[in-house]
Design a protein around this motif. Structure first.
Motif, PDB file in Angstrom:
ATOM      1  N   GLY A 306      -8.301   8.130  85.077  1.00 44.73           N
ATOM      2  CA  GLY A 306      -8.393   7.253  83.381  1.00 44.73           C
ATOM      3  C   GLY A 306      -8.431   5.810  84.092  1.00 44.73           C
ATOM      4  N   MET A 307      -8.108   5.341  82.808  1.00 44.62           N
ATOM      5  CA  MET A 307      -7.791   3.714  82.796  1.00 44.62           C
ATOM      6  C   MET A 307      -6.904   3.902  82.041  1.00 44.62           C
ATOM      7  SD  MET A 307     -10.841   2.356  84.557  1.00 44.62           S
ATOM      8  CE  MET A 307     -11.759   1.040  82.865  1.00 44.62           C
ATOM      9  N   ILE A 308      -5.804   2.364  82.973  1.00 43.18           N
ATOM     10  CA  ILE A 308      -4.350   2.035  81.980  1.00 43.18           C
ATOM     11  C   ILE A 308      -4.084   0.693  81.758  1.00 43.18           C
ATOM     12  CG2 ILE A 308      -3.663   1.774  84.490  1.00 43.18           C
ATOM     13  CD1 ILE A 308      -1.985   4.383  82.289  1.00 43.18           C
ATOM     14  N   ALA A 309      -3.753   0.580  80.169  1.00 43.54           N
ATOM     15  CA  ALA A 309      -3.391  -1.158  80.578  1.00 43.54           C
ATOM     16  C   ALA A 309      -2.006  -0.628  79.908  1.00 43.54           C
ATOM     17  CB  ALA A 309      -4.316  -0.756  78.870  1.00 43.54           C
ATOM     18  N   PRO A 310      -1.214  -2.403  80.091  1.00 40.68           N
ATOM     19  CA  PRO A 310      -0.082  -2.609  79.240  1.00 40.68           C
ATOM     20  C   PRO A 310       0.287  -2.084  77.953  1.00 40.68           C
ATOM     21  CG  PRO A 310      -1.194  -4.538  80.377  1.00 40.68           C
ATOM     22  CD  PRO A 310      -2.286  -3.087  80.299  1.00 40.68           C
ATOM     23  N   ILE A 311       1.512  -1.500  77.724  1.00 41.50           N
ATOM     24  CA  ILE A 311       1.762  -1.064  76.321  1.00 41.50           C
ATOM     25  C   ILE A 311       1.577  -2.448  75.310  1.00 41.50           C
ATOM     26  CG2 ILE A 311       3.643  -0.838  74.945  1.00 41.50           C
ATOM     27  CD1 ILE A 311       4.946   0.377  77.445  1.00 41.50           C
ATOM     28  N   LYS A 312       0.480  -2.037  74.614  1.00 42.07           N
ATOM     29  CA  LYS A 312      -0.246  -2.640  72.932  1.00 42.07           C
ATOM     30  C   LYS A 312      -1.001  -3.833  73.307  1.00 42.07           C
ATOM     31  CE  LYS A 312       4.404  -3.090  70.382  1.00 42.07           C
ATOM     32  NZ  LYS A 312       3.314  -1.708  68.655  1.00 42.07           N
ATOM     33  N   ASP A 313      -2.034  -4.063  74.910  1.00 41.63           N
ATOM     34  CA  ASP A 313      -2.074  -4.911  75.053  1.00 41.63           C
ATOM     35  C   ASP A 313      -3.865  -4.185  74.671  1.00 41.63           C
ATOM     36  OD1 ASP A 313      -3.892  -6.596  75.761  1.00 41.63           O
ATOM     37  OD2 ASP A 313      -2.699  -6.215  78.280  1.00 41.63           O
ATOM     38  N   VAL A 314      -4.514  -4.986  73.477  1.00 41.34           N
ATOM     39  CA  VAL A 314      -5.538  -4.300  72.757  1.00 41.34           C
ATOM     40  C   VAL A 314      -6.402  -4.457  73.287  1.00 41.34           C
ATOM     41  CG1 VAL A 314      -4.471  -3.680  70.069  1.00 41.34           C
ATOM     42  CG2 VAL A 314      -5.081  -6.194  71.216  1.00 41.34           C
ATOM     43  N   GLU A 315      -7.347  -6.370  73.958  1.00 40.01           N
ATOM     44  CA  GLU A 315      -7.355  -6.960  74.826  1.00 40.01           C
ATOM     45  C   GLU A 315      -7.646  -5.836  76.376  1.00 40.01           C
ATOM     46  OE1 GLU A 315      -9.714  -8.791  73.550  1.00 40.01           O
ATOM     47  OE2 GLU A 315      -8.189  -9.192  71.907  1.00 40.01           O
ATOM     48  N   THR A 316      -6.929  -5.031  76.606  1.00 38.16           N
ATOM     49  CA  THR A 316      -7.540  -4.484  77.981  1.00 38.16           C
ATOM     50  C   THR A 316      -7.653  -3.900  77.241  1.00 38.16           C
ATOM     51  OG1 THR A 316      -5.860  -6.197  79.228  1.00 38.16           O
ATOM     52  CG2 THR A 316      -6.166  -3.614  79.954  1.00 38.16           C
ATOM     53  N   LEU A 317      -7.483  -2.519  76.557  1.00 38.25           N
ATOM     54  CA  LEU A 317      -7.354  -1.012  76.220  1.00 38.25           C
ATOM     55  C   LEU A 317      -8.626  -1.196  75.664  1.00 38.25           C
ATOM     56  CD1 LEU A 317      -4.279  -0.398  74.054  1.00 38.25           C
ATOM     57  CD2 LEU A 317      -5.042   0.979  75.763  1.00 38.25           C
ATOM     58  N   ALA A 318      -9.507  -2.448  75.106  1.00 34.67           N
ATOM     59  CA  ALA A 318     -10.557  -2.280  74.712  1.00 34.67           C
ATOM     60  C   ALA A 318     -12.020  -2.558  75.758  1.00 34.67           C
ATOM     61  CB  ALA A 318     -10.458  -3.636  73.323  1.00 34.67           C
ATOM     62  N   LYS A 319     -11.505  -3.453  76.960  1.00 35.97           N
ATOM     63  CA  LYS A 319     -12.102  -3.982  78.096  1.00 35.97           C
ATOM     64  C   LYS A 319     -12.291  -2.122  78.219  1.00 35.97           C
ATOM     65  CE  LYS A 319     -11.678  -6.428  81.914  1.00 35.97           C
ATOM     66  NZ  LYS A 319     -11.253  -5.021  82.819  1.00 35.97           N
ATOM     67  N   ASN A 320     -10.683  -1.678  79.018  1.00 37.71           N
ATOM     68  CA  ASN A 320     -11.062  -0.331  79.519  1.00 37.71           C
ATOM     69  C   ASN A 320     -12.341   0.812  78.582  1.00 37.71           C
ATOM     70  OD1 ASN A 320      -9.685  -1.396  81.479  1.00 37.71           O
ATOM     71  ND2 ASN A 320      -7.972   0.042  80.676  1.00 37.71           N
ATOM     72  N   VAL A 321     -12.276   0.693  77.775  1.00 38.78           N
ATOM     73  CA  VAL A 321     -13.368   1.502  76.342  1.00 38.78           C
ATOM     74  C   VAL A 321     -14.252   0.899  77.186  1.00 38.78           C
ATOM     75  CG1 VAL A 321     -14.148   1.779  74.674  1.00 38.78           C
ATOM     76  CG2 VAL A 321     -11.837   2.377  75.195  1.00 38.78           C
ATOM     77  N   LYS A 322     -14.554   0.132  76.865  1.00 40.89           N
ATOM     78  CA  LYS A 322     -16.085  -0.376  76.900  1.00 40.89           C
ATOM     79  C   LYS A 322     -16.668  -0.304  78.878  1.00 40.89           C
ATOM     80  CE  LYS A 322     -15.962  -4.496  74.024  1.00 40.89           C
ATOM     81  NZ  LYS A 322     -15.866  -6.166  73.910  1.00 40.89           N
ATOM     82  N   GLU A 323     -15.499  -0.125  79.662  1.00 42.38           N
ATOM     83  CA  GLU A 323     -16.314  -0.674  81.374  1.00 42.38           C
ATOM     84  C   GLU A 323     -16.545   1.328  80.952  1.00 42.38           C
ATOM     85  OE1 GLU A 323     -14.539  -1.577  85.397  1.00 42.38           O
ATOM     86  OE2 GLU A 323     -13.556  -2.496  84.126  1.00 42.38           O
TER      87      GLU A 323
END
Length: 369
Positions: A306-323
């Protein structure tokens, strides 16, 4: 071997499902089980339906003498070898029952992502000599719990498990959500199946959706579950002017039929013991993007399962989804890796590892005696 399980909660959530899985699997392993559960609870209904021996009691307060006395009597009449406490309330009741004369060895399950409190009562019950093991649902919970435990050798990790056999993603109707909730068929659906509770942090989920929708209007977001924050979540979606992009389905009991209809599973929890809904997504062969809360990184290994992001880091979460959506090879790899990793998290494995702990306790007792 005889094991008495304490299920003190009035509701049915992830913890209760784990107790249910454990009990039914232990029975298959020839363990004699008994349950003391809250009167009128869904767990009492489960015991009746599955013909599991049980006694229903009030569980009015974790330190209530009447509750503890009943547990002591049930425990000794059943001649339990192990008294397994599955929540904070059952923990307190089990300790008091032991002080009143219950003769079983105590085992505690720890599922929550916060430290043991420093108050005298909490310190007493967590460091009570009668507790032989504290079973943590993840290494992360084990590390957090260790801060409040004097004898850290009592701490062990046994990951929660799911019923993998319930999932048949290749044979389900992939358009079930589109049809059932009138979502246009061309929409890509991103969803979560967690309770609408504070620690699930659906506000970060919504903020991530807001970022994603700025570059892709073809997304739709499904929140599958119920909980006390429903009104606040609806208001926040409205405030962000995203109402037409969201569907709150409420509780759905046919998760194995619904989850494979998602194009991506997005978990934005702030705290998490393990997060077994991610395992459901693995079993449904849906790619997962999640925060690194609690035990989640033990399941979601970045770019492998899967793809993981720091807690509450919406920018990284969105980047991971796009990727994930942009790289079909990555998507295929993480779905395949997740499904392989999943087999370490089956309900059968959870029961086998728990039974091994019970056996160790009884063996240690036999050596001492």
């Amino acid at each position: 071997m005889k094991v008495l399980h304490l299920s003190s909660e009035a509701s049915w959530r992830g913890g209760e499902q784990q107790i249910a899985y454990l009990i039914t699997e232990l029975q298959k392993l020839n363990v004699d089980v008994m349950v003391a559960c809250k009167k009128g609870s869904p767990f009492e209904d489960f015991c009746i339906q599955e013909h599991i021996p049980y006694k229903a009691i009030n569980f009015s307060h974790q330190y209530a003498p009447g509750t503890a006395l009943k547990i002591k009597n049930i425990c000794n009449e059943f001649q339990a070898d192990i008294l397994h406490m599955h929540s904070s309330k059952s923990h307190g009741a089990g300790v008091i029952a032991t002080l009143l004369g219950a003769k079983a060895n105590l085992v505690l399950s720890r599922r929550v992502d916060f430290p043991v409190k420093q108050g005298k009562l909490s310190q007493f019950k967590y460091n009570f000599d009668g507790i032989k093991r504290i079973i943590c649902v993840s290494d992360a919970i084990k590390d957090i719990t260790a801060r409040g435990i004097k004898d850290s050798s009592k701490l062990v990790t046994v990951h929660s498990g799911i019923d993998i056999d319930k999932f048949h993603p290749e044979s389900v109707n992939k358009s079930i959500l589109h049809t059932q909730f009138n979502i246009p068929t061309d929409k890509i659906i991103i969803g979560n199946t967690s309770a609408l509770a504070p620690h699930k942090d659906y506000f970060t989920f919504i903020n991530t959706a807001d970022i994603l929708l700025k570059s892709n209007k073809n997304l739709h977001f499904c929140i599958i579950g119920k909980g006390k924050l429903k009104g606040e979540i609806e208001n926040y979606i409205q405030k962000k002017q995203l109402t037409e992009n969201f569907t709150l389905t409420g509780f759905i009991n046919n998760i194995p039929d619904v989850l494979p209809a998602l194009d991506l599973f997005l978990m934005t929890s702030e705290t998490e013991g393990l997060g077994t809904s991610i395992l459901d997504a693995f079993a449904s062969k849906v790619p997962v993007v999640a925060t690194a809360a609690g035990g989640i990184p033990e399941m979601v290994i970045h770019k492998k399962t899967g793809m993981i992001a720091p807690i509450k880091d919406v920018e990284t979460l969105a980047k991971n989804v796009k990727e994930v959506f942009a790289d079909l090879n990555l998507q295929k790899d993480i779905v395949s890796g997740a499904f392989k990793h999943l087999h370490s998290f089956s309900k059968e494995q959870t029961a086998l590892k728990t039974l091994e702990i019970y056996k160790q306790i009884l063996s240690e007792k036999a050596i001492k005696s």
